[in-house]
Design a protein around this motif. Sequence first.
Motif, PDB file in Angstrom:
ATOM      1  N   VAL A 130      55.367  -5.139  33.831  1.00 11.34           N
ATOM      2  CA  VAL A 130      53.885  -5.875  34.122  1.00 11.34           C
ATOM      3  C   VAL A 130      53.847  -6.609  32.617  1.00 11.34           C
ATOM      4  O   VAL A 130      53.845  -5.789  31.857  1.00 11.34           O
ATOM      5  CB  VAL A 130      52.850  -4.842  34.513  1.00 11.34           C
ATOM      6  N   GLY A 131      53.589  -7.715  32.810  1.00  6.87           N
ATOM      7  CA  GLY A 131      53.454  -8.680  31.825  1.00  6.87           C
ATOM      8  C   GLY A 131      51.837  -8.076  30.782  1.00  6.87           C
ATOM      9  O   GLY A 131      51.137  -7.599  31.509  1.00  6.87           O
ATOM     10  N   VAL A 132      52.059  -8.195  29.652  1.00  5.01           N
ATOM     11  CA  VAL A 132      51.262  -7.411  28.742  1.00  5.01           C
ATOM     12  C   VAL A 132      49.886  -7.789  29.056  1.00  5.01           C
ATOM     13  O   VAL A 132      48.976  -7.098  29.188  1.00  5.01           O
ATOM     14  CB  VAL A 132      51.638  -7.418  27.341  1.00  5.01           C
ATOM     15  N   GLY A 133      49.642  -8.938  29.308  1.00  9.08           N
ATOM     16  CA  GLY A 133      48.372  -9.635  29.354  1.00  9.08           C
ATOM     17  C   GLY A 133      47.832  -9.651  30.648  1.00  9.08           C
ATOM     18  O   GLY A 133      46.799  -9.926  31.260  1.00  9.08           O
ATOM     19  N   LYS A 162      58.394 -13.364  27.649  1.00  7.56           N
ATOM     20  CA  LYS A 162      57.224 -12.994  27.211  1.00  7.56           C
ATOM     21  C   LYS A 162      57.245 -11.286  27.373  1.00  7.56           C
ATOM     22  O   LYS A 162      58.174 -10.635  28.103  1.00  7.56           O
ATOM     23  CB  LYS A 162      56.255 -13.283  28.633  1.00  7.56           C
ATOM     24  N   PRO A 163      56.332 -10.563  26.750  1.00  5.14           N
ATOM     25  CA  PRO A 163      56.403  -9.267  26.550  1.00  5.14           C
ATOM     26  C   PRO A 163      55.749  -8.548  27.829  1.00  5.14           C
ATOM     27  O   PRO A 163      54.865  -9.173  28.472  1.00  5.14           O
ATOM     28  CB  PRO A 163      55.399  -8.849  25.381  1.00  5.14           C
ATOM     29  N   HIS A 164      56.462  -7.597  28.248  1.00  9.81           N
ATOM     30  CA  HIS A 164      55.990  -6.989  29.485  1.00  9.81           C
ATOM     31  C   HIS A 164      56.040  -5.306  29.112  1.00  9.81           C
ATOM     32  O   HIS A 164      56.748  -4.549  28.188  1.00  9.81           O
ATOM     33  CB  HIS A 164      57.056  -6.852  30.528  1.00  9.81           C
ATOM     34  N   VAL A 165      55.128  -4.641  29.834  1.00  7.65           N
ATOM     35  CA  VAL A 165      55.054  -2.983  29.624  1.00  7.65           C
ATOM     36  C   VAL A 165      55.636  -2.654  30.838  1.00  7.65           C
ATOM     37  O   VAL A 165      55.827  -3.046  32.061  1.00  7.65           O
ATOM     38  CB  VAL A 165      53.635  -2.734  29.723  1.00  7.65           C
ATOM     39  N   ILE A 166      56.708  -1.409  30.534  1.00  7.69           N
ATOM     40  CA  ILE A 166      57.205  -0.755  32.106  1.00  7.69           C
ATOM     41  C   ILE A 166      56.263   0.487  32.339  1.00  7.69           C
ATOM     42  O   ILE A 166      56.102   1.301  31.419  1.00  7.69           O
ATOM     43  CB  ILE A 166      58.692  -0.215  31.442  1.00  7.69           C
ATOM     44  N   TYR A 167      56.096   0.554  33.574  1.00  6.03           N
ATOM     45  CA  TYR A 167      55.208   1.867  34.083  1.00  6.03           C
ATOM     46  C   TYR A 167      56.350   2.372  34.966  1.00  6.03           C
ATOM     47  O   TYR A 167      57.182   1.840  35.686  1.00  6.03           O
ATOM     48  CB  TYR A 167      54.183   1.435  35.061  1.00  6.03           C
TER      49      TYR A 167
END
Length: 172
Positions: A130-133, A162-167
């Motif tokens: 998921v995109g950080v923003g 672009k930075p992303h977070v992994i859930y």
Amino acid sequence: MPPERQPILEGERVLLRPSTPADWDALFAVASDPLVWEVHPAHDRWQEPVFRAYFDAGIASGGALTIIDKAADKVIGSSRFDNWDEAADEIEIGWTYLARDYWGGSYNREIKRLMLDHIHRFVRTAVFTVGVGNIRSRKAMEKIGGVARPGTVERLMAGEMKPHVIYEISRA
């Protein structure tokens, strides 16, 4: 055993089935709304050539699913299983988008529950990038029990890294 990435999944409100090239018109009708992509890192996917590349990649992936509202008998979006990592015993669920009329309610939860119940028969962990923003998607992940991994990863979106977070959500 490789996971089955294009099942038919049916819930109370939705039916998920393998996407086909014939789904183009219906899926582009949903995706052509710029507000669907407003907070997404690939904010330009509402444009036909950009969505065409995304759609074609989904078909080529062998894991794309078309989402249908059973009551209205209409296409409302898409999701995908991809990036199976046998060694890590995980697969990614993502590339999900829904028509705005289906935001904020129980549809996304039902879609993800169907997908998780199915894929956890094959792999221990489902991951979501998921995109950080993308606050809307991050909140949705937390509502369904997603746990953020430490740090971020970079993905190419709209021509930029672009930075992303992994859930992740692991099988019980």
